[in-house]
Write a protein that holds these residues in place. Structure first.
Motif, PDB file in Angstrom:
ATOM      1  N   THR A  58       0.776  -1.133  -0.002  1.00  0.00           N
ATOM      2  CA  THR A  58       0.010   0.087   0.044  1.00  0.00           C
ATOM      3  C   THR A  58       0.970   1.299  -0.030  1.00  0.00           C
ATOM      4  OG1 THR A  58      -1.594  -1.248   1.056  1.00  0.00           O
ATOM      5  CG2 THR A  58      -1.648   1.135   1.329  1.00  0.00           C
ATOM      6  N   GLU A 109       2.373   1.761  -3.302  1.00  0.00           N
ATOM      7  CA  GLU A 109       1.533   2.333  -4.426  1.00  0.00           C
ATOM      8  C   GLU A 109       1.039   3.721  -4.247  1.00  0.00           C
ATOM      9  OE1 GLU A 109      -1.646  -0.968  -6.350  1.00  0.00           O
ATOM     10  OE2 GLU A 109      -1.634  -1.236  -3.917  1.00  0.00           O
ATOM     11  N   THR A 110       1.040   3.959  -3.116  1.00  0.00           N
ATOM     12  CA  THR A 110       0.795   5.659  -2.568  1.00  0.00           C
ATOM     13  C   THR A 110       2.060   6.279  -2.895  1.00  0.00           C
ATOM     14  OG1 THR A 110      -0.345   4.595  -0.768  1.00  0.00           O
ATOM     15  CG2 THR A 110      -0.069   7.143  -0.803  1.00  0.00           C
ATOM     16  N   VAL A 147       4.025   5.653  -5.580  1.00  0.00           N
ATOM     17  CA  VAL A 147       3.801   5.781  -6.928  1.00  0.00           C
ATOM     18  C   VAL A 147       2.858   7.040  -7.333  1.00  0.00           C
ATOM     19  CG1 VAL A 147       3.128   4.634  -9.112  1.00  0.00           C
ATOM     20  CG2 VAL A 147       4.228   3.268  -7.583  1.00  0.00           C
ATOM     21  N   ASN A 148       1.924   7.224  -6.673  1.00  0.00           N
ATOM     22  CA  ASN A 148       0.815   8.139  -6.850  1.00  0.00           C
ATOM     23  C   ASN A 148       1.340   9.540  -6.348  1.00  0.00           C
ATOM     24  OD1 ASN A 148      -0.944   6.124  -7.599  1.00  0.00           O
ATOM     25  ND2 ASN A 148      -2.302   6.361  -5.997  1.00  0.00           N
ATOM     26  N   ARG A 184      -1.414  -9.418  -4.639  1.00  0.00           N
ATOM     27  CA  ARG A 184      -1.184  -8.163  -4.872  1.00  0.00           C
ATOM     28  C   ARG A 184       0.067  -7.758  -5.666  1.00  0.00           C
ATOM     29  NH1 ARG A 184      -2.765  -4.549  -0.763  1.00  0.00           N
ATOM     30  NH2 ARG A 184      -1.420  -2.982  -1.593  1.00  0.00           N
ATOM     31  N   VAL A 225       0.145  -5.290  -8.824  1.00  0.00           N
ATOM     32  CA  VAL A 225       0.913  -4.033  -8.900  1.00  0.00           C
ATOM     33  C   VAL A 225       1.616  -4.022 -10.256  1.00  0.00           C
ATOM     34  CG1 VAL A 225       3.026  -3.194  -7.650  1.00  0.00           C
ATOM     35  CG2 VAL A 225       1.101  -3.761  -6.377  1.00  0.00           C
ATOM     36  N   SER A 242      -0.389  -3.657 -13.281  1.00  0.00           N
ATOM     37  CA  SER A 242      -0.980  -2.314 -13.503  1.00  0.00           C
ATOM     38  C   SER A 242      -0.096  -1.393 -13.896  1.00  0.00           C
ATOM     39  CB  SER A 242      -1.469  -1.780 -12.010  1.00  0.00           C
ATOM     40  OG  SER A 242      -0.905  -1.726 -10.971  1.00  0.00           O
ATOM     41  N   TRP A 243       1.347  -1.776 -13.542  1.00  0.00           N
ATOM     42  CA  TRP A 243       2.249  -0.628 -14.209  1.00  0.00           C
ATOM     43  C   TRP A 243       2.751  -0.884 -15.314  1.00  0.00           C
ATOM     44  CZ3 TRP A 243       6.654  -1.487  -9.556  1.00  0.00           C
ATOM     45  CH2 TRP A 243       5.909  -1.114  -8.264  1.00  0.00           C
ATOM     46  N   LEU A 296      -5.452   5.591 -12.321  1.00  0.00           N
ATOM     47  CA  LEU A 296      -4.610   5.662 -11.435  1.00  0.00           C
ATOM     48  C   LEU A 296      -5.206   6.592 -10.405  1.00  0.00           C
ATOM     49  CD1 LEU A 296      -1.654   5.502 -10.744  1.00  0.00           C
ATOM     50  CD2 LEU A 296      -1.232   7.645 -11.943  1.00  0.00           C
TER      51      LEU A 296
END
Length: 265
Positions: A54, A57-58, A60-61, A100, A104, A107-108, A143
């Motif tokens: 998590t 991913e955060t 990445v954002n 997961r 990940v 999705s990338w 995204l």
């Protein structure tokens, strides 16, 4: 450690956001953070690994292109692959964690189609039979914007963009969803620039305060007694630093006209 604490079942968004802020504030942040996260993602404790994913991913954002560049290197991708591979940790990693990690990486491949190494790493997993089929993540998956947002975030304050985003997200047309994705990315970039400005302002004010405090103490001593040579040199150095910081403070003040509290400081 706090952001990935396995004893807490829910995500600690405050710590996750602080971790992202640290990555953005530190010049070495984007290169150090993936290594720290890889170690946590490989944890034998399922909850710690899931929390770390998590956080990843955060980041990445929230953490921009330099962070994206680091996660797209084989050095980092190999650390994720180890969680899936039976040659490494795949035999004891939980199915939830492996699922997961697969999501990940897949999705990338959608979000960063220009990153060849990510695509190659994912194709290799499929070729070796480690990934049997693509996860159910649609190609026009949005995204997500950063989960924990600071107050006065652009997502809240720019009403026009927020309304447009809400309208695009409700659409069933893939071109609208792709437009929403682009809008989110541009808003996140704007948010990052705003956050970097605030961080620079806070650090500058803190440095000025420390320097002035030290100067005051030395000047008080100077009134009472003769200063030593080293104290004289310190005083001179502090003065020169304050002289350099002064125009920067004026510039920061001119950029902060809409924020009464920060302008007061």
């Amino acid at each position: 450690d706090k952001a990935t604490d396995p004893s807490i079942p829910e995500e600690n968004w405050e710590c996750i956001q602080r971790f992202c802020d640290q990555v953005n504030a530190n010049t070495e942040g984007p290169s150090l953070a993936p290594r720290l996260l890889a170690h946590k993602i490989q944890s034998p404790q399922e909850m710690e690994a899931l929390h770390a994913l998590t956080v990843l991913e955060t980041c990445v954002n929230n953490c921009g292109e330099r962070f994206h560049h680091e996660i797209a290197k084989f050095r980092f991708l190999n650390e994720l692959i180890k969680v899936l591979s039976p040659k490494y940790y795949g035999t004891w990693s939980s199915e939830k964690v492996k699922s997961r990690v697969t999501e990940v990486i897949f999705s990338w491949t959608v979000w960063f189609p220009q990153e060849v190494k990510i695509r190659d790493a994912y194709q290799m997993l499929k070729k070796q039979g480690i990934v049997k089929e693509d996860p159910k993540v649609p190609e026009d998956k949005i995204l997500p914007p950063p989960s924990p947002r600071p107050q006065n975030s652009i997502f809240d304050t720019d009403e026009e963009k927020s309304k447009l985003l809400a309208r695009l997200l409700k659409s069933n047309h893939s071109e609208d969803l792709q437009a929403a994705n682009r809008l989110i990315k541009s808003m996140i970039k704007e948010e990052q620039e705003k956050s970097a400005k605030v961080s620079r302002r806070v650090n500058t004010i803190s440095e000025v305060s420390e320097n002035v405090k030290c100067m005051d103490e030395l000047l008080e001593n100077y009134k009472r007694q003769e200063l030593s040579k080293s104290d004289h040199e310190t005083l001179q150095t502090l003065f020169q630093r304050c002289e350099k910081l002064r125009p920067l403070l004026f510039r920061l003040a001119s950029e902060t006209v809409d924020d009464d509290e920060a302008l007061g400081k």
